[in-house]
Design a protein around this motif. Structure first.
Motif, PDB file in Angstrom:
ATOM      1  N   UNK A 114       0.704  -1.463  -0.010  1.00 23.30           N
ATOM      2  CA  UNK A 114       0.155  -0.127  -0.105  1.00 23.30           C
ATOM      3  C   UNK A 114       1.044   1.223   0.045  1.00 23.30           C
ATOM      4  N   UNK A 115       1.979   1.323   0.954  1.00 22.82           N
ATOM      5  CA  UNK A 115       2.679   2.772   0.780  1.00 22.82           C
ATOM      6  C   UNK A 115       3.214   2.867  -0.629  1.00 22.82           C
ATOM      7  N   UNK A 116       3.787   1.811  -1.248  1.00 22.67           N
ATOM      8  CA  UNK A 116       4.270   1.781  -2.602  1.00 22.67           C
ATOM      9  C   UNK A 116       3.572   2.173  -3.656  1.00 22.67           C
TER      10      UNK A 116
ATOM     11  N   UNK B  75       9.815   0.644  23.546  1.00 17.18           N
ATOM     12  CA  UNK B  75       9.355   1.583  24.788  1.00 17.18           C
ATOM     13  C   UNK B  75       7.948   2.373  24.764  1.00 17.18           C
ATOM     14  N   UNK B  76       7.822   3.010  23.294  1.00 17.28           N
ATOM     15  CA  UNK B  76       6.542   3.928  23.228  1.00 17.28           C
ATOM     16  C   UNK B  76       5.391   3.161  22.116  1.00 17.28           C
ATOM     17  N   UNK B  77       5.902   1.940  21.984  1.00 15.10           N
ATOM     18  CA  UNK B  77       4.843   1.042  21.115  1.00 15.10           C
ATOM     19  C   UNK B  77       4.546   1.132  19.611  1.00 15.10           C
ATOM     20  N   UNK B  78       5.950   1.418  19.111  1.00 11.90           N
ATOM     21  CA  UNK B  78       5.872   1.528  17.463  1.00 11.90           C
ATOM     22  C   UNK B  78       6.201   0.009  16.932  1.00 11.90           C
ATOM     23  N   UNK B  79       5.394  -0.283  16.414  1.00  9.43           N
ATOM     24  CA  UNK B  79       5.523  -1.521  15.700  1.00  9.43           C
ATOM     25  C   UNK B  79       6.610  -1.620  14.754  1.00  9.43           C
ATOM     26  N   UNK B  80       7.399  -2.646  14.747  1.00 12.71           N
ATOM     27  CA  UNK B  80       8.612  -2.931  14.296  1.00 12.71           C
ATOM     28  C   UNK B  80       8.486  -2.829  12.706  1.00 12.71           C
ATOM     29  N   UNK B  81       7.283  -3.355  12.102  1.00  8.95           N
ATOM     30  CA  UNK B  81       6.976  -3.456  10.693  1.00  8.95           C
ATOM     31  C   UNK B  81       6.733  -2.207  10.227  1.00  8.95           C
TER      32      UNK B  81
ATOM     33  N   UNK C 233       5.131  11.497   5.753  1.00 14.35           N
ATOM     34  CA  UNK C 233       4.662  12.001   6.930  1.00 14.35           C
ATOM     35  C   UNK C 233       2.988  11.206   7.364  1.00 14.35           C
ATOM     36  N   UNK C 234       2.457  11.013   5.986  1.00 16.39           N
ATOM     37  CA  UNK C 234       1.231  10.336   6.083  1.00 16.39           C
ATOM     38  C   UNK C 234       1.336   8.901   6.610  1.00 16.39           C
ATOM     39  N   UNK C 235       2.252   8.095   6.176  1.00 17.15           N
ATOM     40  CA  UNK C 235       2.568   6.748   6.748  1.00 17.15           C
ATOM     41  C   UNK C 235       2.896   6.814   8.207  1.00 17.15           C
ATOM     42  N   UNK C 236       3.945   7.835   8.620  1.00 14.81           N
ATOM     43  CA  UNK C 236       4.453   7.911   9.783  1.00 14.81           C
ATOM     44  C   UNK C 236       3.418   8.158  11.132  1.00 14.81           C
TER      45      UNK C 236
ATOM     46  N   UNK D 250      -0.234   4.906  11.095  1.00 14.05           N
ATOM     47  CA  UNK D 250       0.394   3.478  11.114  1.00 14.05           C
ATOM     48  C   UNK D 250      -0.540   2.326  10.409  1.00 14.05           C
ATOM     49  N   UNK D 251      -1.939   2.750  10.776  1.00 16.37           N
ATOM     50  CA  UNK D 251      -3.056   1.538  10.134  1.00 16.37           C
ATOM     51  C   UNK D 251      -2.877   1.526   8.658  1.00 16.37           C
ATOM     52  N   UNK D 252      -2.369   2.329   7.791  1.00 15.35           N
ATOM     53  CA  UNK D 252      -2.082   2.390   6.402  1.00 15.35           C
ATOM     54  C   UNK D 252      -1.154   1.219   6.303  1.00 15.35           C
ATOM     55  N   UNK D 253       0.105   1.345   6.928  1.00 15.49           N
ATOM     56  CA  UNK D 253       1.143   0.269   6.892  1.00 15.49           C
ATOM     57  C   UNK D 253       0.627  -1.314   7.437  1.00 15.49           C
ATOM     58  N   UNK D 254       0.076  -1.085   8.254  1.00 11.95           N
ATOM     59  CA  UNK D 254      -0.122  -2.597   9.145  1.00 11.95           C
ATOM     60  C   UNK D 254      -1.497  -3.051   8.569  1.00 11.95           C
ATOM     61  N   UNK D 255      -2.398  -2.391   7.834  1.00  9.81           N
ATOM     62  CA  UNK D 255      -3.522  -3.155   7.260  1.00  9.81           C
ATOM     63  C   UNK D 255      -3.215  -4.442   6.818  1.00  9.81           C
ATOM     64  N   UNK D 256      -2.447  -4.630   5.792  1.00  8.75           N
ATOM     65  CA  UNK D 256      -2.342  -5.866   5.105  1.00  8.75           C
ATOM     66  C   UNK D 256      -1.448  -6.891   5.950  1.00  8.75           C
TER      67      UNK D 256
END
Length: 426
Positions: free
Chosen positions: A175-177, A348-354, A407-410, A413-419
């Motif tokens: 999706x980001x691509x 520590x702040x809950x940022x998903x590694x993906x 910036x939008x993807x940052x 995060x739901x955009x990146x993590x949806x799939x």
């Protein structure tokens, strides 16, 4: 103090234009000597950093991309993209972006995209009367789609370094691509309207169908790779082997454009590129181990959290740090050094590694479009004959839509993590 010396030596060597792998190795060796540790430790850590099964995907993806280029398959892809979107204002600019999306599913590297499709795209745009600035700018910017849409060599490296699922990283990049492609197409349309660039060709469904049939088998390569990984049929490393085998079958038996001499040339190029990348990975892993052993990652996390515990602010700081590093350091080396430092604070702040992987890679891709490193710009300057400084100026407008997508993807995060959540986490 020792860590400051480590970075001082590294950046000093880079300033002297010492290759990044050697600079990382020498700075790490200096630390080992100063700390009175056995020199053999450098060798053990270097070999250990390269001893990873997922990294086997790198030479096979490079080999597959090389075969696609040498076998003339890129021309079929370009012809299909031209028939599909060439009817729009600034048609060849949209073709440029569309071809990069398709080729991204085969090469996995921005420099391979720029070197493989770049020359074809720029020559076609020159013949159609497009300015060199526009042609080089859109070609450079669209090449950054390659490392985001799977398969992606930088995402393989990130997955290994962060112990993250490479399969999840691959599907997260789809999706980001596509968003990057839409943003760049919007910029192409706006600039084409202002400059009066023509439509390349009328929309002809017969032509679309004919070019689609000619490009059908190459188009199946990304489908096989991504579909196989997403379905669990094979691992990313096995997918790379399948991609190479598929490219060989197409070139040898279907299109008959490959011969032993061409395969040997691609093999030598693959060996040289892989050796350079693996040396960077190995020496960077030593450098990263030194940072971890000296609690640099923990210190960075403590400093960040002392400033703020707001997740969005920390994400913004990470973007700035990665962007600065990407300006001065080759992508693979930057990933290898940044991941051990960024992962603790992200956890520590809950940022998903993906999620972190996608925004870090996209951020580093901007470094390929900016001096002083700007590898994509150097490649395009060579294949197009346009001076490097002119390439830099030409690419600047196209950084705007890419920064907007970043910036939008940052911050969403739901955009990146949806799939990944749909395919892997349910």
């Amino acid at each position: 103090m020792t860590i400051l010396l480590l970075f001082a030596i590294l950046f000093g060597l880079m300033f002297l234009r010492v290759p990044i792998a050697i600079a990382l190795g020498l700075s790490s060796l200096t630390y080992i000597l100063i700390s009175d540790q056995p020199v053999v430790l450098l060798l053990h850590r270097t070999i250990g950093g390269m001893d990873s099964f997922p990294l086997l995907a790198i030479p096979f993806f490079i080999f597959a991309g090389g075969l696609m280029n040498t076998g003339g398959i890129t021309k079929r892809i370009f012809a299909f993209a031209r028939a599909l979107v060439g009817w729009m204002h600034g048609g060849l600019g949209h073709v440029n972006v569309g071809a990069s999306i398709i080729f991204a599913g085969m090469s996995g590297a921005a420099v391979a995209d720029a070197g493989g499709l770049g020359q074809i795209e720029i020559e076609a745009m020159r013949e159609a009367g497009y300015d060199d600035d526009f042609s080089v700018g859109v070609t450079a910017a669209s090449s950054t789609i390659g490392p985001i849409i799977p398969p992606s060599l930088p995402l393989v490296i990130f997955g290994v370094m962060a112990s993250a699922s490479i399969g999840e990283l691959f599907v997260a990049g789809i999706i980001p691509g596509l968003m990057m492609a839409l943003a760049l197409s919007g910029m192409v349309w706006w600039m084409s309207r202002r400059r009066g660039y023509p439509r390349d060709t009328a929309l002809d469904m017969c032509n679309v169908w004919t070019s689609f049939r000619a490009a059908f088998l190459p188009l199946m390569a990304p489908v096989i790779i991504v579909g196989g990984i997403a379905s669990g049929a094979f691992t990313p490393t096995e997918a790379a082997v399948c991609a190479s085998a598929y490219a060989l079958i197409l070139g040898l038996f279907v299109y008959r454009t490959l011969n032993l001499r061409r395969i040997l040339a691609v093999s030598i190029e693959t060996i040289e590129t892989t050796a350079a990348l693996m040396l960077i990975v190995g020496t960077a892993s030593v450098f990263g181990w030194i940072l971890t052993a000296n609690q640099a990652a923990a210190l960075f996390a403590e400093t960040m959290l002392a400033l703020t515990d707001n997740k969005n602010v920390i994400l913004l700081i990470i973007l700035v740090v990665v962007l600065i590093v990407g300006l001065f350091m080759e992508t693979i080396a930057a990933i290898s050094i940044l991941v051990p430092v960024l992962m603790p604070v992200a956890a520590q702040v809950g940022i998903d590694p993906v999620h972190l992987g996608i925004i870090v890679i996209l951020n580093l891709m901007l470094g390929l479009l900016t001096p002083p490193i700007g590898m994509v710009l150097y490649v395009l300057s060579r294949v197009s004959g346009v001076p490097f400084k002119q390439c830099v100026t030409a690419t600047m407008p196209f950084l705007v839509p890419l920064l907007g997508v970043l910036l939008l993807l940052t911050f969403v995060p739901q955009i990146t993590l949806f799939l990944p959540e749909l395919l892997y986490r349910n």
